[in-house]
Motif scaffolding. Structure first.
Motif, PDB file in Angstrom:
ATOM      1  N   GLY A   7       0.755  -1.241   0.000  1.00 32.76           N
ATOM      2  CA  GLY A   7       0.000   0.000   0.000  1.00 32.76           C
ATOM      3  C   GLY A   7       0.783   1.287   0.000  1.00 32.76           C
ATOM      4  N   ASP A   8       2.077   1.239   0.184  1.00 34.35           N
ATOM      5  CA  ASP A   8       2.862   2.476   0.222  1.00 34.35           C
ATOM      6  C   ASP A   8       2.925   3.097  -1.171  1.00 34.35           C
ATOM      7  OD1 ASP A   8       3.293   2.022   2.895  1.00 34.35           O
ATOM      8  OD2 ASP A   8       5.275   1.140   2.616  1.00 34.35           O
ATOM      9  N   ILE A  29      -4.270  -4.612   3.226  1.00 39.26           N
ATOM     10  CA  ILE A  29      -3.423  -3.517   2.761  1.00 39.26           C
ATOM     11  C   ILE A  29      -2.310  -3.337   3.782  1.00 39.26           C
ATOM     12  CG2 ILE A  29      -3.313  -1.065   2.197  1.00 39.26           C
ATOM     13  CD1 ILE A  29      -6.368  -1.348   1.569  1.00 39.26           C
ATOM     14  N   VAL A  30      -1.073  -3.436   3.318  1.00 40.00           N
ATOM     15  CA  VAL A  30       0.075  -3.298   4.204  1.00 40.00           C
ATOM     16  C   VAL A  30       0.774  -1.998   3.842  1.00 40.00           C
ATOM     17  CG1 VAL A  30       2.174  -4.375   5.067  1.00 40.00           C
ATOM     18  CG2 VAL A  30       0.283  -5.814   4.247  1.00 40.00           C
ATOM     19  N   LYS A  31       0.916  -1.126   4.842  1.00 38.93           N
ATOM     20  CA  LYS A  31       1.494   0.200   4.628  1.00 38.93           C
ATOM     21  C   LYS A  31       2.364   0.552   5.814  1.00 38.93           C
ATOM     22  CE  LYS A  31      -1.929   2.759   7.144  1.00 38.93           C
ATOM     23  NZ  LYS A  31      -1.016   3.364   8.100  1.00 38.93           N
ATOM     24  N   ASN A  32       3.261   1.508   5.612  1.00 42.09           N
ATOM     25  CA  ASN A  32       4.010   1.976   6.773  1.00 42.09           C
ATOM     26  C   ASN A  32       3.224   3.099   7.435  1.00 42.09           C
ATOM     27  OD1 ASN A  32       4.847   4.609   5.804  1.00 42.09           O
ATOM     28  ND2 ASN A  32       6.425   3.581   4.587  1.00 42.09           N
ATOM     29  N   TYR A  33       3.646   3.478   8.616  1.00 43.47           N
ATOM     30  CA  TYR A  33       2.861   4.433   9.397  1.00 43.47           C
ATOM     31  C   TYR A  33       2.875   5.858   8.842  1.00 43.47           C
ATOM     32  CZ  TYR A  33       7.317   5.549  11.716  1.00 43.47           C
ATOM     33  OH  TYR A  33       8.604   5.912  11.983  1.00 43.47           O
ATOM     34  N   CYS A  34       3.644   6.110   7.790  1.00 43.39           N
ATOM     35  CA  CYS A  34       3.649   7.437   7.161  1.00 43.39           C
ATOM     36  C   CYS A  34       2.461   7.639   6.226  1.00 43.39           C
ATOM     37  CB  CYS A  34       4.942   7.646   6.378  1.00 43.39           C
ATOM     38  SG  CYS A  34       6.405   7.643   7.422  1.00 43.39           S
ATOM     39  N   HIS A  35       1.788   6.573   5.863  1.00 45.10           N
ATOM     40  CA  HIS A  35       0.657   6.655   4.943  1.00 45.10           C
ATOM     41  C   HIS A  35      -0.646   6.460   5.705  1.00 45.10           C
ATOM     42  CE1 HIS A  35       3.127   6.450   1.271  1.00 45.10           C
ATOM     43  NE2 HIS A  35       3.933   5.738   2.023  1.00 45.10           N
ATOM     44  N   GLU A  36      -1.651   7.222   5.334  1.00 43.82           N
ATOM     45  CA  GLU A  36      -2.964   7.084   5.957  1.00 43.82           C
ATOM     46  C   GLU A  36      -3.920   6.455   4.960  1.00 43.82           C
ATOM     47  OE1 GLU A  36      -4.642  10.376   8.017  1.00 43.82           O
ATOM     48  OE2 GLU A  36      -2.696  11.036   8.756  1.00 43.82           O
ATOM     49  N   ILE A  37      -4.390   5.282   5.298  1.00 43.70           N
ATOM     50  CA  ILE A  37      -5.371   4.571   4.479  1.00 43.70           C
ATOM     51  C   ILE A  37      -6.436   4.064   5.429  1.00 43.70           C
ATOM     52  CG2 ILE A  37      -5.810   2.625   2.935  1.00 43.70           C
ATOM     53  CD1 ILE A  37      -2.844   2.785   2.098  1.00 43.70           C
ATOM     54  N   LYS A  49       8.388   2.102   9.169  1.00 42.41           N
ATOM     55  CA  LYS A  49       8.721   2.717   7.883  1.00 42.41           C
ATOM     56  C   LYS A  49      10.094   2.312   7.357  1.00 42.41           C
ATOM     57  CE  LYS A  49      10.842   7.131   8.875  1.00 42.41           C
ATOM     58  NZ  LYS A  49      10.883   8.501   8.470  1.00 42.41           N
ATOM     59  N   SER A  50      10.772   1.414   8.035  1.00 44.16           N
ATOM     60  CA  SER A  50      12.080   0.984   7.539  1.00 44.16           C
ATOM     61  C   SER A  50      11.920   0.266   6.195  1.00 44.16           C
ATOM     62  CB  SER A  50      12.781   0.084   8.559  1.00 44.16           C
ATOM     63  OG  SER A  50      12.034  -1.081   8.782  1.00 44.16           O
ATOM     64  N   ALA A  51      12.994   0.256   5.449  1.00 42.68           N
ATOM     65  CA  ALA A  51      12.970  -0.308   4.100  1.00 42.68           C
ATOM     66  C   ALA A  51      12.457  -1.739   4.101  1.00 42.68           C
ATOM     67  CB  ALA A  51      14.373  -0.258   3.506  1.00 42.68           C
ATOM     68  N   ASP A  52      11.511  -1.995   3.245  1.00 48.62           N
ATOM     69  CA  ASP A  52      10.976  -3.330   2.992  1.00 48.62           C
ATOM     70  C   ASP A  52      10.142  -3.933   4.115  1.00 48.62           C
ATOM     71  OD1 ASP A  52      12.256  -3.267   0.469  1.00 48.62           O
ATOM     72  OD2 ASP A  52      14.104  -4.038   1.356  1.00 48.62           O
ATOM     73  N   SER A  53       9.746  -3.158   5.117  1.00 47.74           N
ATOM     74  CA  SER A  53       8.905  -3.698   6.194  1.00 47.74           C
ATOM     75  C   SER A  53       7.585  -4.243   5.664  1.00 47.74           C
ATOM     76  CB  SER A  53       8.606  -2.637   7.252  1.00 47.74           C
ATOM     77  OG  SER A  53       9.744  -2.313   7.967  1.00 47.74           O
ATOM     78  N   ALA A  54       6.955  -3.485   4.761  1.00 45.72           N
ATOM     79  CA  ALA A  54       5.685  -3.940   4.187  1.00 45.72           C
ATOM     80  C   ALA A  54       5.911  -5.202   3.357  1.00 45.72           C
ATOM     81  CB  ALA A  54       5.060  -2.843   3.334  1.00 45.72           C
ATOM     82  N   ASP A  55       6.997  -5.238   2.613  1.00 48.75           N
ATOM     83  CA  ASP A  55       7.301  -6.398   1.780  1.00 48.75           C
ATOM     84  C   ASP A  55       7.482  -7.648   2.639  1.00 48.75           C
ATOM     85  OD1 ASP A  55       7.330  -4.458  -0.155  1.00 48.75           O
ATOM     86  OD2 ASP A  55       9.483  -4.596  -0.543  1.00 48.75           O
ATOM     87  N   TYR A  56       8.229  -7.514   3.726  1.00 47.57           N
ATOM     88  CA  TYR A  56       8.467  -8.674   4.596  1.00 47.57           C
ATOM     89  C   TYR A  56       7.173  -9.149   5.254  1.00 47.57           C
ATOM     90  CZ  TYR A  56      13.445  -7.805   4.001  1.00 47.57           C
ATOM     91  OH  TYR A  56      14.696  -7.624   3.467  1.00 47.57           O
ATOM     92  N   TYR A  57       6.319  -8.217   5.636  1.00 52.76           N
ATOM     93  CA  TYR A  57       5.042  -8.628   6.208  1.00 52.76           C
ATOM     94  C   TYR A  57       4.251  -9.437   5.182  1.00 52.76           C
ATOM     95  CZ  TYR A  57       0.526  -8.854   8.350  1.00 52.76           C
ATOM     96  OH  TYR A  57      -0.642  -9.348   8.878  1.00 52.76           O
ATOM     97  N   ILE A  58       4.179  -8.915   3.978  1.00 51.87           N
ATOM     98  CA  ILE A  58       3.395  -9.602   2.944  1.00 51.87           C
ATOM     99  C   ILE A  58       3.965 -10.987   2.661  1.00 51.87           C
ATOM    100  CG2 ILE A  58       2.751  -9.574   0.492  1.00 51.87           C
ATOM    101  CD1 ILE A  58       2.526  -6.471   0.780  1.00 51.87           C
ATOM    102  N   VAL A  59       5.248 -11.078   2.422  1.00 49.95           N
ATOM    103  CA  VAL A  59       5.825 -12.368   2.048  1.00 49.95           C
ATOM    104  C   VAL A  59       5.737 -13.380   3.200  1.00 49.95           C
ATOM    105  CG1 VAL A  59       8.300 -12.145   2.627  1.00 49.95           C
ATOM    106  CG2 VAL A  59       7.595 -13.328   0.546  1.00 49.95           C
ATOM    107  N   ASN A  60       5.729 -12.913   4.434  1.00 46.17           N
ATOM    108  CA  ASN A  60       5.593 -13.826   5.570  1.00 46.17           C
ATOM    109  C   ASN A  60       4.158 -14.290   5.794  1.00 46.17           C
ATOM    110  OD1 ASN A  60       8.285 -14.086   6.402  1.00 46.17           O
ATOM    111  ND2 ASN A  60       8.201 -12.117   7.440  1.00 46.17           N
TER     112      ASN A  60
END
Length: 148
Positions: A7-8, A29-37, A49-60
């Motif tokens: 979602g970022d 929807i996986v987003k970092n805390y900088c985005h409001e959805i 908001k660290s790099a690839d946090s959303a990606d790692y959540y999704i793939v896990n």
């Protein structure tokens, strides 16, 4: 079957939710805390908001037969390894047949930008892109439902 959205900065979040509702498919929807959805239908997961946090959540959390909406070819490659299906925000369906070419192109473009300090500007999104995404996502969902 679930649809996971990276979602970022994704321009098709609302469209994905609308399509998922019509097929009664859960959306995460996986987003970092900088985005409001916000949405009453989708499950919204907020990560660091660290790099690839959303990606790692999704793939896990993605499972075989789930759909991942992402522009990140690295995430797509990891999701394909878990037998998920992937689609970009522009409607390109990413498969094991085209992922290597996409990863190679990403690497080449990154090297060119690094060496020459050149950055490309993306065209403004238009309704044609949204329609192509919608058609591709619907085809993907229908093909998955037929196999079950």
């Amino acid at each position: 079957m679930k649809i996971y959205v990276d979602g970022d900065g994704c321009p098709v979040v609302d469209l994905t939710i609308e399509i998922a509702k019509s097929y009664e498919i859960d959306v995460v929807i996986v987003k970092n805390y900088c985005h409001e959805i916000f949405d009453d239908y989708a499950t919204i997961i907020t990560v660091d908001k660290s790099a690839d946090s959303a990606d790692y959540y999704i793939v896990n959390n993605v499972n075989e037969g789930d759909i991942v909406v992402t522009q990140d070819y690295g995430l797509a490659a990891m999701s394909l390894a878990k037998n998920a299906l992937c689609i970009t925000q522009n409607g390109l369906i990413i498969t094991s047949d085209n992922i290597n070419q996409l990863l190679e192109r990403r690497h080449f473009n990154r090297e060119m930008r690094r060496k020459h300090n050149k950055y490309t500007k993306f065209k403004k999104r238009d309704t044609k892109s949204n329609k192509y995404f919608e058609n591709s996502l619907r085809r993907l969902i229908i093909s998955l439902k037929k196999t079950k």
